[in-house]
Motif scaffolding. Sequence first.
Motif, PDB file in Angstrom:
ATOM      1  N   ALA A 209      -7.088  -0.448   1.714  1.00  0.00           N
ATOM      2  CA  ALA A 209      -6.817   0.294   1.146  1.00  0.00           C
ATOM      3  C   ALA A 209      -8.450   0.778   0.618  1.00  0.00           C
ATOM      4  N   ALA A 210      -9.832   0.258   0.057  1.00  0.00           N
ATOM      5  CA  ALA A 210     -11.006   0.401  -0.674  1.00  0.00           C
ATOM      6  C   ALA A 210     -12.172  -0.066   0.533  1.00  0.00           C
TER       7      ALA A 210
ATOM      8  N   ALA B  33       0.889  -1.229   0.411  1.00  0.00           N
ATOM      9  CA  ALA B  33      -0.260  -0.106   0.011  1.00  0.00           C
ATOM     10  C   ALA B  33       1.180   1.524   0.193  1.00  0.00           C
TER      11      ALA B  33
ATOM     12  N   LEU C 112       0.387   2.874  -3.395  1.00  0.00           N
ATOM     13  CA  LEU C 112      -0.953   3.934  -3.716  1.00  0.00           C
ATOM     14  C   LEU C 112       0.100   5.070  -2.680  1.00  0.00           C
TER      15      LEU C 112
ATOM     16  N   GLN D 195     -13.417  -2.221  -4.454  1.00  0.00           N
ATOM     17  CA  GLN D 195     -13.101  -3.694  -4.906  1.00  0.00           C
ATOM     18  C   GLN D 195     -13.849  -4.567  -4.645  1.00  0.00           C
TER      19      GLN D 195
ATOM     20  N   ARG E 224      -6.038   5.210  -6.025  1.00  0.00           N
ATOM     21  CA  ARG E 224      -7.242   3.893  -4.853  1.00  0.00           C
ATOM     22  C   ARG E 224      -8.370   3.928  -6.004  1.00  0.00           C
TER      23      ARG E 224
END
Length: 228
Positions: free
Chosen positions: A190-191, A123, A127, A138, A134
């Motif tokens: 992350a998302a 990450a 990112l 997902q 991002r």
Amino acid sequence: MIVAIEGIDGAGKNTLTMALVAALAAAGRRVGTLAFPRYSVAPLGPAARAMLTGDPALAPVAASARASALLFALDRANARPELDAAAAGDGVVLVDRYVASNAAYGAARLPAEERAGFRDWVAAIELGDLALPRPDLQVLLRVPVQVARARALSRAAADSGRGVDRFEADEALQARVALEYDELARSGWAAPWLTVDRAETAGASAPGADAMAASVEAAVEKVLRDLL
């Protein structure tokens, strides 16, 4: 909007992606696709393919989870213009494998005590340092490892130009990757994540090809509810 489609080899990511393209276009949304690694885009895509298919010159890279992860990350970094446009636009770009694939596959190659740190490292690199956008969503496409492996082997047998790569050939690795994906989705890495379990969406009474069609249709409906 960037929507990443994730899952182990043979999970049906391309099948779901193409079904979503048709469904989103029918709903009036602008939609595009990307897939990583970009095997045909020099210089990093062909290098990634060579590494995965056993090129001796790339054996030191293949032997290191972090070195191979950097190769995949830099391939994505070379696609920054397309990714930045996707993140800023009002259309939907479906990405077959994105940052989470690096976290899942790399961590699965390491001892258990090193995996959380590796996910954080991916990450930070992708990112953070490389400033990749991002994903907005997902989608984890879950499928039993044995089923996915059979599909991957069948796909390779049907295409004389595409053999089974070193990740696809390792059933134990695929099983660990599946667990890593489950952890990424559970933790919201992350998302936001949406998990689609194809074993469940197929329905108990749908056999064979009918089960496959039913699960894809159900998966599309589930994803569309999040996007539309």
